[in-house]
Every structure is written in structure tokens, then in C-alpha cells.
Design a protein around this motif. Structure first.
Motif, PDB file in Angstrom:
ATOM      1  N   LYS A  22       0.921  -1.003  -0.150  1.00 38.88           N
ATOM      2  CA  LYS A  22       0.099  -0.048  -0.071  1.00 38.88           C
ATOM      3  C   LYS A  22       0.827   1.286   0.059  1.00 38.88           C
ATOM      4  O   LYS A  22       0.293   2.370   0.167  1.00 38.88           O
ATOM      5  N   SER A  23       2.314   1.134  -0.045  1.00 43.53           N
ATOM      6  CA  SER A  23       2.938   2.396  -0.170  1.00 43.53           C
ATOM      7  C   SER A  23       2.964   2.949  -1.460  1.00 43.53           C
ATOM      8  O   SER A  23       2.890   2.351  -2.537  1.00 43.53           O
ATOM      9  N   GLU A  24       2.727   4.218  -1.734  1.00 41.54           N
ATOM     10  CA  GLU A  24       2.810   4.919  -2.934  1.00 41.54           C
ATOM     11  C   GLU A  24       4.141   5.270  -3.421  1.00 41.54           C
ATOM     12  O   GLU A  24       5.063   5.326  -2.835  1.00 41.54           O
ATOM     13  N   GLY A  25       4.154   5.444  -4.697  1.00 44.06           N
ATOM     14  CA  GLY A  25       5.232   5.907  -5.466  1.00 44.06           C
ATOM     15  C   GLY A  25       5.831   4.649  -6.283  1.00 44.06           C
ATOM     16  O   GLY A  25       4.882   3.878  -6.749  1.00 44.06           O
ATOM     17  N   ASN A  26       6.899   4.691  -6.834  1.00 44.47           N
ATOM     18  CA  ASN A  26       7.426   3.726  -7.758  1.00 44.47           C
ATOM     19  C   ASN A  26       9.000   3.333  -7.392  1.00 44.47           C
ATOM     20  O   ASN A  26       9.952   4.268  -7.335  1.00 44.47           O
ATOM     21  N   TRP A  27       9.293   2.242  -6.781  1.00 34.69           N
ATOM     22  CA  TRP A  27      10.555   2.010  -6.381  1.00 34.69           C
ATOM     23  C   TRP A  27      11.511   1.849  -7.447  1.00 34.69           C
ATOM     24  O   TRP A  27      12.680   2.113  -7.293  1.00 34.69           O
ATOM     25  N   THR A  28      11.116   1.492  -8.641  1.00 33.91           N
ATOM     26  CA  THR A  28      12.116   1.325  -9.781  1.00 33.91           C
ATOM     27  C   THR A  28      12.593   2.819 -10.427  1.00 33.91           C
ATOM     28  O   THR A  28      13.634   2.782 -11.026  1.00 33.91           O
ATOM     29  N   LYS A  29      12.163   3.911  -9.794  1.00 33.41           N
ATOM     30  CA  LYS A  29      12.461   5.055 -10.350  1.00 33.41           C
ATOM     31  C   LYS A  29      13.376   5.707  -8.967  1.00 33.41           C
ATOM     32  O   LYS A  29      13.613   6.837  -9.183  1.00 33.41           O
ATOM     33  N   ALA A  30      13.241   5.013  -7.903  1.00 31.90           N
ATOM     34  CA  ALA A  30      13.905   5.755  -6.695  1.00 31.90           C
ATOM     35  C   ALA A  30      15.364   5.480  -6.536  1.00 31.90           C
ATOM     36  O   ALA A  30      15.835   4.341  -6.792  1.00 31.90           O
ATOM     37  N   ASN A  31      16.092   6.545  -6.454  1.00 29.70           N
ATOM     38  CA  ASN A  31      17.742   6.132  -5.987  1.00 29.70           C
ATOM     39  C   ASN A  31      17.755   5.850  -4.602  1.00 29.70           C
ATOM     40  O   ASN A  31      17.056   5.817  -3.897  1.00 29.70           O
ATOM     41  N   PHE A  32      19.023   5.878  -4.219  1.00 30.02           N
ATOM     42  CA  PHE A  32      19.226   5.513  -2.803  1.00 30.02           C
ATOM     43  C   PHE A  32      19.168   6.661  -1.791  1.00 30.02           C
ATOM     44  O   PHE A  32      18.957   6.300  -0.727  1.00 30.02           O
ATOM     45  N   ARG A  33      19.171   7.896  -2.331  1.00 32.77           N
ATOM     46  CA  ARG A  33      19.117   8.986  -1.342  1.00 32.77           C
ATOM     47  C   ARG A  33      17.587   9.002  -1.504  1.00 32.77           C
ATOM     48  O   ARG A  33      17.053   9.672  -0.222  1.00 32.77           O
ATOM     49  N   ASP A  34      16.740   8.760  -2.298  1.00 33.59           N
ATOM     50  CA  ASP A  34      15.251   8.652  -2.358  1.00 33.59           C
ATOM     51  C   ASP A  34      14.916   7.836  -1.231  1.00 33.59           C
ATOM     52  O   ASP A  34      13.964   7.934  -0.392  1.00 33.59           O
ATOM     53  N   ARG A  35      15.488   6.454  -1.334  1.00 35.23           N
ATOM     54  CA  ARG A  35      15.301   5.475   0.011  1.00 35.23           C
ATOM     55  C   ARG A  35      15.756   5.918   1.216  1.00 35.23           C
ATOM     56  O   ARG A  35      14.841   5.601   2.199  1.00 35.23           O
ATOM     57  N   ALA A  36      16.693   6.766   1.217  1.00 35.99           N
ATOM     58  CA  ALA A  36      17.146   7.124   2.731  1.00 35.99           C
ATOM     59  C   ALA A  36      16.375   8.137   3.039  1.00 35.99           C
ATOM     60  O   ALA A  36      15.985   8.230   4.160  1.00 35.99           O
ATOM     61  N   ALA A  37      15.727   9.099   2.270  1.00 35.33           N
ATOM     62  CA  ALA A  37      14.919   9.945   2.633  1.00 35.33           C
ATOM     63  C   ALA A  37      13.582   9.318   3.079  1.00 35.33           C
ATOM     64  O   ALA A  37      12.798   9.964   4.041  1.00 35.33           O
ATOM     65  N   ASP A  38      13.061   8.336   2.621  1.00 37.43           N
ATOM     66  CA  ASP A  38      12.026   7.449   3.111  1.00 37.43           C
ATOM     67  C   ASP A  38      12.210   7.136   4.455  1.00 37.43           C
ATOM     68  O   ASP A  38      11.424   7.380   5.248  1.00 37.43           O
ATOM     69  N   ALA A  39      13.209   6.712   4.695  1.00 38.23           N
ATOM     70  CA  ALA A  39      13.681   6.232   6.104  1.00 38.23           C
ATOM     71  C   ALA A  39      13.756   7.215   6.869  1.00 38.23           C
ATOM     72  O   ALA A  39      13.233   7.069   8.122  1.00 38.23           O
ATOM     73  N   GLY A  40      14.331   8.287   6.704  1.00 35.78           N
ATOM     74  CA  GLY A  40      14.464   9.485   7.561  1.00 35.78           C
ATOM     75  C   GLY A  40      13.050  10.009   8.012  1.00 35.78           C
ATOM     76  O   GLY A  40      12.676  10.417   8.895  1.00 35.78           O
ATOM     77  N   ALA A  41      12.173  10.052   6.925  1.00 34.22           N
ATOM     78  CA  ALA A  41      10.572  10.330   7.255  1.00 34.22           C
ATOM     79  C   ALA A  41      10.067   9.568   8.029  1.00 34.22           C
ATOM     80  O   ALA A  41       9.215  10.101   8.961  1.00 34.22           O
ATOM     81  N   VAL A  42      10.316   8.241   7.889  1.00 34.55           N
ATOM     82  CA  VAL A  42       9.527   7.170   8.824  1.00 34.55           C
ATOM     83  C   VAL A  42      10.161   7.219  10.282  1.00 34.55           C
ATOM     84  O   VAL A  42       9.435   7.319  11.123  1.00 34.55           O
ATOM     85  N   GLY A  43      11.548   7.538  10.408  1.00 31.81           N
ATOM     86  CA  GLY A  43      12.095   7.573  11.736  1.00 31.81           C
ATOM     87  C   GLY A  43      11.646   8.829  12.528  1.00 31.81           C
ATOM     88  O   GLY A  43      11.147   8.856  13.687  1.00 31.81           O
TER      89      GLY A  43
END
Length: 297
Positions: free
Chosen positions: A89-110
Motif C-alpha cells: 500500500k506504499s505509494e510511489g515507484n521503487w524502480t524510479k527511486a535512487n538510494f538517496r530517495d530510499r534514505a529520505a523515506d527512512a528519514g521520514a519514517v524515523g
């Protein structure tokens, strides 16, 4: 084609616990997140980051998460696991995300869950590709994460990791010059990702293919544990340690520690480098090291 892909059988995660579900606002949309805790005061939050590809989800990492984190719940930790962009149910597209994008997601969740749970300390922990993201997140969001653990996350580039993978395959197949054959194979794969990288795995590879973790490792000023499996076919531990020496010629800074778990594979299960059958037993050393390192202050 594989690059840091590890799949696990689904399992009921953390029985006898409170499970809270959140839709957390992230940079590219809501992130479906589950938080596990027991009925006692929580002093710290662990944000766990899954690996690469569409198969790395909260469900596929259930057995892995249970092994490493279930005991910590009784010690006052809460554990958060969220699906990547466009998974579940997560929104967005993982195939278009770079590692900084994924880190930003982690930061938002934290950041969100620290406020929601009323805790001051958050630890980012990631496995495989999630280990790379842990390194980026700890460097980029020190105000969110007090420390981090990279489980089988390489200290070298994406290109070198794929070469590691194919070298191990060719070596285990008994081929001559496995490294040379692997380098030729990876050159073709990366070329195809540039020419055909418009969706799926090739799109993701086209985006991340030039990633190097060294700038982030140099920037880290929070405690980081890098843990590797002695028989990891995807991430050679010796190459990781050698790369650390290149990144830090004057010596690895005190905030960064590394530990190699004996006789374990990419998933920290007991296994030779070239297994003849699937292994199920985890290396107890891995869990013991995580718990002892978290207790250090």
C-alpha cells in the motif's frame, strides 16, 4: 539478473506483540508502515530497511526480522518495517527511486515515529541493499538516527557488487577465471540497462548503477556497525574490508566498526560459499553481535 536480491518465506511476524499500522507521509507519497512493540515502555525505535527488487517486502523479511529483533522487543525497543515505494500500500515507484530517495523515506519514517511513540532514540538497520541505504541515511539524517547497522550492505559500488555475485557463481560452477568472466558479463548488463532501462529491474539498475557508498561513509559521524557473512556470495567480506582501507587510508574512524560472522551467507544463515542445498539455520553469532553492539554507549 540479480543484484542484492534475497527472498524469505513469509512468517507471522512477532507473535504476542502490539502491532500498529501507519500510513506515513513520505517524499513521494504515503509509506505503509507496521510498528511492533510489547506492552511496556519503549525507549528506542528501530527502523528496518528491506533489500532490493520487488520481492523484498515486509512479508518476505518476516523470518529474518523475527530472528534479529524479537528479543529486542522485550528490552524496550519498537521495530518499524515499511514497504518500499509502490510495494503493497506504499505509494510511489521503487524502480524510479535512487538510494538517496530510499534514505529520505527512512528519514521520514524515523522522524514521524519518534514523535508518535515519544522516543528520543532511533536506529536505522538495513539488510543487503537496505544496508547501503542505512549508510546513506545515517550520513544524511544524523538528527533522526542515533546509530545504524548495515547487514550485508557493501562498502563498494553497485557495479562491484554485481561482479561479486557473478564471480561467486562462476567460481562455484568450476569455471576458469571467474572474475574475468564476471566483469565481461556485468559490462553487458550495465550496457543493457542504459539502452533498455525504462521499466522494472533495468530501470532501477540504470538509476543506481553508478552508486558509490564512499562519500556517505566518509560523512558519517554516528556509530555504524557493518556486519558481513564470511561466505556471502553476493558481498565478499574481504573486498569490503579492503575497500574500507582505501576509503580511510589513515584508519577506519572509531564510529565505524565491522564484524565478519563466521560460516554465514548473505542472509546470515550457516552455509558454505557454494551450498548444495538450501540452509535454514541462522548464525547465532550474528544476533549476539547486534544485541551487544546496541547495548554499547
Amino acid at each position: 539478473m540479480k543484484y542484492l536480491i534475497t527472498l524469505f518465506f513469509p512468517f507471522i511476524l512477532f507473535a504476542q506483540t502490539d502491532t500498529l499500522t501507519f500510513q506515513i507521509p513520505g517524499p513521494a507519497g504515503r509509506l505503509e508502515t507496521e510498528v511492533y512493540k510489547v506492552k511496556k515502555p519503549v525507549h528506542s525505535l528501530i527502523v528496518f530497511l528491506v533489500g532490493s527488487n520487488v520481492g523484498s517486502t515486509r512479508a518476505s523479511y518476516a523470518t529474518f526480522s523475527k530472528y534479529f529483533f524479537e528479543d529486542l522487543l522485550e528490552e524496550g525497543y519498537a521495530v518499524a518495517v515499511f514497504d518500499k515505494r509502490g510495494i503493497g500500500k506504499s505509494e510511489g515507484n521503487w524502480t524510479k527511486a535512487n538510494f538517496r530517495d530510499r534514505a529520505a523515506d527512512a528519514g521520514a519514517v524515523g522522524a514521524y515515529l519518534k514523535k508518535e511513540l515519544g522516543v528520543q532514540k532511533a536506529i536505522v538497520v538495513g539488510h543487503s541493499q537496505g544496508g547501503w541505504i542505512t549508510q546513506v541515511a545515517l550520513a544524511e539524517y544524523p538528527e533522526v538516527f542515533e546509530r545504524g547497522i548495515s547487514l550485508a550492505g557493501p562498502t563498494f559500488s553497485v557495479k562491484e557488487q554485481i561482479i561479486n555475485d557473478y564471480t561467486s557463481k562462476y567460481f562455484c560452477a568450476g569455471l576458469k577465471d571467474p572474475r574475468g568472466k564476471a566483469e565481461k558479463k556485468v559490462r553487458k548488463i550495465l550496457c543493457m540497462s542504459r539502452l533498455m532501462g525504462w521499466k522494472g529491474n533495468f530501470q532501477q539498475l540504470r538509476i543506481i548503477r553508478k552508486f558509490e557508498p564512499s562519500p556517505y561513509l566518509k560523512k558519517i559521524n554516528r556509530p555504524l556497525l557493518l556486519m558481513f557473512g564470511e561466505n556471502d556470495a553476493l558481498v565478499n567480506p574481504q573486498t569490503c574490508v579492503e575497500q574500507l582501507s582505501k576509503i580511510f587510508p589513515q584508519g577506519t574512524p572509531p564510529v565505524i566498526q565491522y564484524h565478519v560472522v563466521a560460516q554465514s551467507n548473505h542472509s546470515f544463515r550457516i552455509s558454505p560459499l557454494c551450498p548444495k542445498e538450501r540452509t535454514k539455520e541462522y548464525a547465532e553469532e550474528a544476533k549476539v553481535k547486534v544485541k551487544s553492539w546496541l547495548s554499547e554507549r
